[in-house]
Design a protein around this motif. Structure first.
Motif, PDB file in Angstrom:
ATOM      1  N   LYS A 298       2.393   9.252  -5.864  1.00  0.00           N
ATOM      2  CA  LYS A 298       1.434  10.354  -5.870  1.00  0.00           C
ATOM      3  C   LYS A 298       1.680  11.296  -4.696  1.00  0.00           C
ATOM      4  CE  LYS A 298      -2.242   8.126  -8.416  1.00  0.00           C
ATOM      5  NZ  LYS A 298      -3.461   7.331  -8.371  1.00  0.00           N
TER       6      LYS A 298
ATOM      7  N   GLU B 156      -1.930  10.136   6.820  1.00  0.00           N
ATOM      8  CA  GLU B 156      -3.357  10.451   6.597  1.00  0.00           C
ATOM      9  C   GLU B 156      -4.020   9.380   5.729  1.00  0.00           C
ATOM     10  OE1 GLU B 156      -3.072  15.329   6.383  1.00  0.00           O
ATOM     11  OE2 GLU B 156      -3.458  14.176   4.558  1.00  0.00           O
ATOM     12  N   LEU B 157      -3.289   8.923   4.740  1.00  0.00           N
ATOM     13  CA  LEU B 157      -3.876   8.019   3.739  1.00  0.00           C
ATOM     14  C   LEU B 157      -3.826   6.556   4.141  1.00  0.00           C
ATOM     15  CD1 LEU B 157      -2.392   9.642   0.520  1.00  0.00           C
ATOM     16  CD2 LEU B 157      -4.716   9.862   1.396  1.00  0.00           C
ATOM     17  N   ALA B 158      -2.957   6.239   5.090  1.00  0.00           N
ATOM     18  CA  ALA B 158      -2.739   4.826   5.444  1.00  0.00           C
ATOM     19  C   ALA B 158      -4.017   4.199   6.002  1.00  0.00           C
ATOM     20  CB  ALA B 158      -1.610   4.730   6.439  1.00  0.00           C
TER      21      ALA B 158
ATOM     22  N   ARG C  51       1.178  13.157   4.888  1.00  0.00           N
ATOM     23  CA  ARG C  51       0.206  12.688   3.893  1.00  0.00           C
ATOM     24  C   ARG C  51       0.109  11.154   3.907  1.00  0.00           C
ATOM     25  NH1 ARG C  51      -4.381  13.651   1.572  1.00  0.00           N
ATOM     26  NH2 ARG C  51      -4.526  13.231  -0.649  1.00  0.00           N
TER      27      ARG C  51
ATOM     28  N   LEU D 258       1.139   4.277  -2.829  1.00  0.00           N
ATOM     29  CA  LEU D 258       0.846   5.681  -2.507  1.00  0.00           C
ATOM     30  C   LEU D 258       2.022   6.619  -2.761  1.00  0.00           C
ATOM     31  CD1 LEU D 258      -0.955   5.267   0.961  1.00  0.00           C
ATOM     32  CD2 LEU D 258      -2.017   5.913  -1.207  1.00  0.00           C
TER      33      LEU D 258
ATOM     34  N   ARG E 152       0.835  -1.206   0.000  1.00  0.00           N
ATOM     35  CA  ARG E 152       0.000   0.000   0.000  1.00  0.00           C
ATOM     36  C   ARG E 152       0.877   1.266   0.000  1.00  0.00           C
ATOM     37  NH1 ARG E 152      -4.418   2.984  -0.720  1.00  0.00           N
ATOM     38  NH2 ARG E 152      -4.968   4.392   0.946  1.00  0.00           N
TER      39      ARG E 152
END
Lengths: 149, 487
Positions: A26, A147-149, A144, A23, A19
């Motif tokens: 980006k 936040e996205l994890a 970031r 990510l 994952r």
């Protein structure tokens, strides 16, 4: 000049290595401050403009990036060439990212930026600025990713 | 069979190849290397066709499990033995390229665009997906985009062998004899008809029908459809095959992106976004899809919804709505692929396209709505809901949170259309690249390869069109060269 460490950052992300790998590209591009007029030249090369503040002034830098050593999902590095207005100065940085699984859903990320080529005078003038730039970019990447994890 | 054999042939060759792209090159070179005297006919002023303006990637799978993957994607529209033959050859695509003096490199894109050309399988959950590996012709950005490098390599093979090429020479008719064998081609050169005897046979590699409005309207599942590739692909091969009794297959299949169409350009411009800050709306300002989750070649599936009450395709055209950071991040049409790549340079900050009126701007959503003739309140509501989803990290259409960024004024809009990279339909063929009649019997001495009747009958895996052009071009070239000379 010999290569000089600008910044190194080491943090954990609560997500699998796969994952994080998906990510990271980006996240890096969205974390580069003021990246504009970006061109993807091919799978390994891009260029654009960076609008940043240097010594209190708004400066537009030409950025050229080349991906190196892409080893999914473990690591990759990139060479970044920065050129100041009118070719006033040039600097070459190498930025490396490694992603190491700690547990199934936890990954250690290490970001490292090293200056490889810079003139003596620009080196004196801009070393601190380059260090702050690397630090703030890595901070943004860490924030970031978490936040996205 | 009705025949139109000329009393005297203007020219004689062993093999006539109609259309000069990747398939035509592989066919011509293979036949030539087996001793055949080959002529290539190309209707455009230069060769290349879609092969020279596409993504330029070539499938070279990692293993035979790729057969299972393609078999699933074909949804029984292509016989398994054809897929097996394709994979057997595709495994050796790199060897063929190296044997021909070229080299390949793995395609590893910077996956930062929406939609993006991804490195791996377009359908990653299908069995065998992990065998998908895309390559392109080795080179640097200075040596051109992948498809430019591909065409430089392929056209060089033809030049090196001195294979005769007639450009600006469209083939008009196939010439059958009384037994139904294809023994020649009638073409048009400098305004005059010329008859060309093909002592061994004819190979059709002249592309699909992206630039034939009537065929598109008849066969395609979404209307209207623009095209991104060469204007030269206007269904010539399909009409020629129909006239000699050939069967057709895969006529409703396509490879489709989204694009902007400027009236002054024949082809459309492929559009993608280098920032997360954008979304799509239909004619009524409603979002309808996870914009970041569409397989890049299969866009038409999301756009082909037909409203039977309004009797229209409400998503054609659609509007992309975006903001200032997205506008400044990079050109919306980046010249990776498409016919316009060599005819127009899109500005890096999109400012030129704003001044041309191709991109519309508004200080507020309501102002932008007025410019794109939609109901302001609906667009405002759509924007509000999208931004709410970004803040919550939960999008109503399932867009992943890493693909979301709330939009801030000023706003921009660009009108987008479904646009063909290529069609897949054309003459039905077998694993020997022979064109078949409606009874499944080969039409003697007639072969086809490439996009004209490709083997991709349902879902399309990226990089397979070039891979297939090389494979069936070689097969057609080999088989036609082995034909006995007639007459």
């Amino acid at each position: 000049m010999d290569s000089m460490l600008l910044d190194e950052r080491n943090f954990e992300v609560p997500a699998s290595q796969e994952r994080v790998w998906r990510l990271i590209g980006k996240v890096i591009f969205s974390s580069l401050p003021g990246l504009e007029r970006m061109e993807i030249l091919d799978e390994n090369n891009f260029r654009g403009l960076l609008r940043i503040r240097v010594l209190g002034f708004q400066v537009t830098l030409k950025l050229k990036g080349e991906m190196l050593d892409v080893e999914p999902p473990d690591s990759f590095s990139a060479k970044l060439y920065l050129e100041g207005p009118g070719g006033m100065f040039e600097a070459g940085q190498k930025v490396a990212f490694t992603m190491t699984p700690i547990e199934a859903e936890k990954t250690r990320v290490v970001c490292k930026a090293v200056i490889e080529e810079i003139g003596f005078l620009p080196g004196l003038l801009l070393k601190g600025q380059a260090r702050r730039f690397a630090r703030s970019t890595f901070e943004a990447i860490e924030k970031r990713l978490k936040e996205l994890a | 069979m009705k025949t139109n054999i000329p009393g005297k042939w203007d020219l004689e060759y062993d093999v006539v190849v109609v259309g000069w792209g990747a398939a035509g090159t592989a066919a011509a070179v293979t036949a030539h290397d087996q001793g055949a005297k080959v002529l290539i006919l190309e209707k455009m002023p230069q060769g290349g066709g879609n092969s020279s303006v596409c993504g330029g990637n070539i499938i070279i799978p990692k293993g035979k499990e790729f057969i299972e993957y393609l078999d699933t994607l074909s949804f029984k529209t292509t016989e398994r033995e054809i897929i097996e033959t394709f994979v057997e050859y595709a495994l050796k695509n790199a060897d063929w390229i190296r044997k021909m003096g070229g080299d390949v490199q793995v395609f590893r894109p910077l996956e930062v665009a929406y939609p993006t050309m991804i490195a791996g399988a377009g359908f990653p959950k299908v069995l065998g997906a992990d065998t998908v590996v895309k390559y392109n012709i080795k080179g640097t950005p200075e040596e051109g985009k992948p498809s430019q490098r591909l065409w430089k390599f392929l056209s060089g093979l033809v030049a090196k062998r001195g294979i005769q090429v007639f450009t600006k020479t469209p083939a008009k008719e196939l010439i059958p004899n009384a037994q139904g064998e294809i023994i020649g081609v009638m073409a048009e050169k400098e305004g005059k008809k010329i008859s060309i005897k093909a002592r061994k046979g004819v190979i059709l590699t002249c592309g699909g029908y992206e630039n034939d409005p009537r065929m598109k309207w008849d066969y395609m599942p979404v209307k209207p459809l623009m095209f991104l590739g060469t204007p030269g692909n206007s269904g010539d091969g399909i009409r020629m095959v129909q006239k000699v009794g050939g069967d057709l297959w895969h006529m409703t299949r396509l490879c489709c992106l989204i694009a902007f169409k400027a009236p002054e350009f024949e082809a459309a411009f492929w559009v993608s976004f280098l920032s997360e800050g954008f979304f799509f709306v239909d004619k009524y300002s409603h979002r309808f899809v996870n914009e970041a989750g569409i397989e890049v070649h299969e866009y038409y599936r999301e756009l082909s919804h037909f409203d039977v009450e309004k009797m229209e395709f409400p998503r054609v055209p659609l509007w992309a709505i975006f903001d200032e950071p997205t506008r400044r991040r990079g050109a919306l049409s980046r010249g990776t692929a498409g016919y316009n790549r060599d005819h127009y340079s899109w500005s890096l900050d999109n400012s030129l396209e704003i001044s041309k009126g191709w991109i519309l701007q508004g200080k507020t959503a309501a102002e932008l709505a007025g410019k794109i003739s939609v109901e302001p309140k609906v667009l405002e509501e759509t924007l509000f809901r999208y931004n709410q989803g970004c803040k919550a990290g939960k999008d109503e259409f399932g867009r992943a949170k890493e693909d979301l960024r709330a939009l801030e004024p000023p706003f921009y809009a660009i009108q987008l259309w479904p646009a063909l990279i290529n069609t897949q339909g054309g003459p039905r063929r077998d694993k020997e690249a022979r064109v078949l009649d409606p009874d499944g019997k080969p039409i003697p001495r007639l072969y086809a390869a490439g996009e004209l009747g490709s083997i991709w009958g349902y879902l399309y895996q990226g990089a397979c069109n070039i891979g297939e052009a090389l494979v069936f071009g070689q097969i057609a070239g080999k088989n036609v060269a082995e034909e006995k000379v007639w007459g």
